[in-house]
Design an enzyme around this catalytic site. Sequence first.
Site, PDB file in Angstrom:
ATOM      1  N   SER A  44       0.831  -1.216   0.000  1.00 41.79           N
ATOM      2  CA  SER A  44       0.000   0.000   0.000  1.00 41.79           C
ATOM      3  C   SER A  44       0.864   1.264   0.000  1.00 41.79           C
ATOM      4  O   SER A  44       0.372   2.346  -0.296  1.00 41.79           O
ATOM      5  CB  SER A  44      -0.950   0.004   1.206  1.00 41.79           C
ATOM      6  OG  SER A  44      -0.222   0.117   2.418  1.00 41.79           O
ATOM      7  N   HIS A  45       2.144   1.135   0.353  1.00 41.39           N
ATOM      8  CA  HIS A  45       3.039   2.300   0.345  1.00 41.39           C
ATOM      9  C   HIS A  45       4.294   2.026  -0.468  1.00 41.39           C
ATOM     10  O   HIS A  45       5.370   2.545  -0.197  1.00 41.39           O
ATOM     11  CB  HIS A  45       3.345   2.749   1.783  1.00 41.39           C
ATOM     12  CG  HIS A  45       2.137   3.340   2.426  1.00 41.39           C
ATOM     13  ND1 HIS A  45       1.113   2.573   2.927  1.00 41.39           N
ATOM     14  CD2 HIS A  45       1.747   4.638   2.572  1.00 41.39           C
ATOM     15  CE1 HIS A  45       0.150   3.355   3.374  1.00 41.39           C
ATOM     16  NE2 HIS A  45       0.502   4.622   3.176  1.00 41.39           N
ATOM     17  N   ARG A  49       2.224   3.968  -4.955  1.00 37.50           N
ATOM     18  CA  ARG A  49       2.158   5.387  -4.586  1.00 37.50           C
ATOM     19  C   ARG A  49       2.652   6.319  -5.695  1.00 37.50           C
ATOM     20  O   ARG A  49       2.352   7.522  -5.691  1.00 37.50           O
ATOM     21  CB  ARG A  49       2.964   5.646  -3.311  1.00 37.50           C
ATOM     22  CG  ARG A  49       2.328   5.058  -2.089  1.00 37.50           C
ATOM     23  CD  ARG A  49       1.127   5.867  -1.649  1.00 37.50           C
ATOM     24  NE  ARG A  49       0.269   5.069  -0.776  1.00 37.50           N
ATOM     25  CZ  ARG A  49      -0.862   5.521  -0.237  1.00 37.50           C
ATOM     26  NH1 ARG A  49      -1.277   6.741  -0.480  1.00 37.50           N
ATOM     27  NH2 ARG A  49      -1.581   4.748   0.518  1.00 37.50           N
ATOM     28  N   SER A 119       3.911   8.729   2.694  1.00 33.88           N
ATOM     29  CA  SER A 119       4.805   7.585   2.918  1.00 33.88           C
ATOM     30  C   SER A 119       4.519   6.838   4.216  1.00 33.88           C
ATOM     31  O   SER A 119       3.846   7.329   5.115  1.00 33.88           O
ATOM     32  CB  SER A 119       6.250   8.080   2.929  1.00 33.88           C
ATOM     33  OG  SER A 119       6.444   8.915   4.024  1.00 33.88           O
ATOM     34  N   LEU A 121       5.841   5.577   7.732  1.00 30.69           N
ATOM     35  CA  LEU A 121       6.723   6.322   8.645  1.00 30.69           C
ATOM     36  C   LEU A 121       7.940   5.517   9.107  1.00 30.69           C
ATOM     37  O   LEU A 121       8.928   6.098   9.558  1.00 30.69           O
ATOM     38  CB  LEU A 121       5.915   6.797   9.860  1.00 30.69           C
ATOM     39  CG  LEU A 121       4.792   7.785   9.544  1.00 30.69           C
ATOM     40  CD1 LEU A 121       4.151   8.282  10.826  1.00 30.69           C
ATOM     41  CD2 LEU A 121       5.323   8.961   8.745  1.00 30.69           C
ATOM     42  N   THR A 157      -6.098   9.153   8.524  1.00 31.22           N
ATOM     43  CA  THR A 157      -5.720   7.791   8.910  1.00 31.22           C
ATOM     44  C   THR A 157      -4.546   7.834   9.894  1.00 31.22           C
ATOM     45  O   THR A 157      -4.114   6.797  10.404  1.00 31.22           O
ATOM     46  CB  THR A 157      -5.386   6.952   7.667  1.00 31.22           C
ATOM     47  OG1 THR A 157      -4.580   7.737   6.773  1.00 31.22           O
ATOM     48  CG2 THR A 157      -6.639   6.528   6.943  1.00 31.22           C
ATOM     49  N   ASP A 175       4.478   0.629  13.374  1.00 32.65           N
ATOM     50  CA  ASP A 175       4.044   1.758  12.544  1.00 32.65           C
ATOM     51  C   ASP A 175       2.656   1.433  12.031  1.00 32.65           C
ATOM     52  O   ASP A 175       2.505   0.549  11.184  1.00 32.65           O
ATOM     53  CB  ASP A 175       5.022   1.911  11.367  1.00 32.65           C
ATOM     54  CG  ASP A 175       4.583   3.013  10.402  1.00 32.65           C
ATOM     55  OD1 ASP A 175       3.700   3.805  10.760  1.00 32.65           O
ATOM     56  OD2 ASP A 175       5.145   3.050   9.286  1.00 32.65           O
ATOM     57  N   ALA A 177      -1.563   2.924  11.161  1.00 34.87           N
ATOM     58  CA  ALA A 177      -2.600   3.949  11.080  1.00 34.87           C
ATOM     59  C   ALA A 177      -3.451   3.863  12.340  1.00 34.87           C
ATOM     60  O   ALA A 177      -3.573   2.786  12.944  1.00 34.87           O
ATOM     61  CB  ALA A 177      -3.473   3.690   9.854  1.00 34.87           C
ATOM     62  N   ASP A 185      -4.598   0.390   1.731  1.00 38.47           N
ATOM     63  CA  ASP A 185      -4.973  -1.020   1.657  1.00 38.47           C
ATOM     64  C   ASP A 185      -6.389  -1.191   1.109  1.00 38.47           C
ATOM     65  O   ASP A 185      -6.675  -2.130   0.360  1.00 38.47           O
ATOM     66  CB  ASP A 185      -4.877  -1.664   3.051  1.00 38.47           C
ATOM     67  CG  ASP A 185      -3.709  -2.609   3.126  1.00 38.47           C
ATOM     68  OD1 ASP A 185      -3.610  -3.481   2.251  1.00 38.47           O
ATOM     69  OD2 ASP A 185      -2.886  -2.456   4.046  1.00 38.47           O
ATOM     70  N   GLN A 306       8.686  -7.705  12.228  1.00 37.11           N
ATOM     71  CA  GLN A 306       9.374  -8.968  11.904  1.00 37.11           C
ATOM     72  C   GLN A 306       8.995  -9.451  10.494  1.00 37.11           C
ATOM     73  O   GLN A 306       9.853  -9.857   9.714  1.00 37.11           O
ATOM     74  CB  GLN A 306       8.990 -10.013  12.936  1.00 37.11           C
ATOM     75  CG  GLN A 306       9.727 -11.329  12.776  1.00 37.11           C
ATOM     76  CD  GLN A 306       9.149 -12.370  13.720  1.00 37.11           C
ATOM     77  OE1 GLN A 306       8.859 -12.072  14.875  1.00 37.11           O
ATOM     78  NE2 GLN A 306       8.955 -13.575  13.225  1.00 37.11           N
ATOM     79  N   ARG A 307       7.700  -9.369  10.173  1.00 33.91           N
ATOM     80  CA  ARG A 307       7.248  -9.757   8.829  1.00 33.91           C
ATOM     81  C   ARG A 307       7.962  -8.903   7.774  1.00 33.91           C
ATOM     82  O   ARG A 307       8.408  -9.385   6.745  1.00 33.91           O
ATOM     83  CB  ARG A 307       5.719  -9.557   8.719  1.00 33.91           C
ATOM     84  CG  ARG A 307       5.131  -9.846   7.348  1.00 33.91           C
ATOM     85  CD  ARG A 307       3.792  -9.133   7.160  1.00 33.91           C
ATOM     86  NE  ARG A 307       3.920  -7.681   7.204  1.00 33.91           N
ATOM     87  CZ  ARG A 307       4.275  -6.916   6.175  1.00 33.91           C
ATOM     88  NH1 ARG A 307       4.488  -7.460   5.005  1.00 33.91           N
ATOM     89  NH2 ARG A 307       4.412  -5.603   6.321  1.00 33.91           N
TER      90      ARG A 307
END
Length: 335
Positions: A44-45, A49, A119, A121, A157, A175, A177, A185, A306-307
């Site tokens: 999504s970022h 974008r 962006s 953060l 958001t 990080d 929203a 998303d 971690q992901r």
Amino acid sequence: MIRLSLAQAYELAESILLHNGFNPAHARAVSDTVLAGERDGCASHGLYRVLGCVNSLRAGKVSPDAVPQVIDQAPSIVRVDAGGGFSQLAFQAGLPLLKEKTRANGIAALAINRCVHFSALWVEIEQLTSAGLVALACNPSHAWVAPAGGNQPVFGTNPIAFGWPREGRNPFVFDFATSAIARGDIELHRRAGKAIPEGWGVDAHGQPSTDPNVVLDAGAMLTFGGHKGSALAAMVELIAGPLIGDLTSAESLAYDAGSKSSPYHGELIIAFDPQRFLGAATDQHLARAEGLFAGIEGQGARLPSQRRYEARARSQVEGVQIPQALYNDLQALLN
Ligand code: NDP
Ligand code: PYC
């Protein structure tokens, strides 16, 4: 899906931005950010974008060549006037003085004003944790989100990001929203023709909706955690809006005047130097923090980011994959 190496993904973003009129400094700074998003599995970022960047430029809502002005506002406050350009270059311009003031005072803030912002953060947070600093960042966006108990959009958001440096390891970073999910998303669900989960948004009458078109175009997004996310969203409006002399999400949306450009407002970044807080006892107390992380992971729970770190390691070997439709839309911006 179409696979791109990281170099190809960067080159695609940068060439589109240059072709459409951004100067090399902005094109590089924005490409770095969207590449980081794509690389870390934050679609999504990521490259998506770039469509919004070009739309914002064509709508006259972002400067392609603004030169950020750094202002030494107070012993612990750096201000950067982005001059209507994207936030990335303004952050880069203010970062050295923010670090210097944080090391001198133990705590310092960077207020970015008049920036166009799209962006994730964590990209900025990691630039502070890699310098051994603890960091917190937040900003408003456009008023798309209803407060808990209401159904009219008033908040953005409003992401909140936090980072904690860890010796020899990836930093602890979260990080998110303060809405149930980033708007990006929901836009990706719409592009893919997919319904959204319940709890993300409501229709124009405040009734739950799983239709991304309804939530994006007629209804409202919802905060995460009910009244708790709602209060945090209000806090972000205040400390990254009026406190730093910049727009709220409602004011940003009014300025947008229906052009569907990226939000225009400010951003607040606060940094803390553990060395200044703790002196000779720094290592001892940072080791205690490691005990906290071990207590989380030791029971099978995962740390935030971690992901993302796993996606980063994978992308560095395999490159990234983006939908063919997105690739086609990006290529069309080179014509
Ligand atoms: P998510 O809800 O996807 O995730 C938010 C955070 O929670 C991430 O740090 C994520 O780590 C972590 N997380 C997710 N699942 C778990 C889990 N099971 N256990 C532990 N941690 C978990 O993010 P959002 O949709 O809320 O936001 C996405 C991005 O959008 C953010 O980067 C934000 O900055 C950006 N954004 C930017 C805005 C702007 O105005 N510029 C506005 C709104 C959002 P991981 O990544 O490893 O999954
Ligand atoms: O995904 O909510 C979002 C968002 C707003 C501005 C940039 N991203």
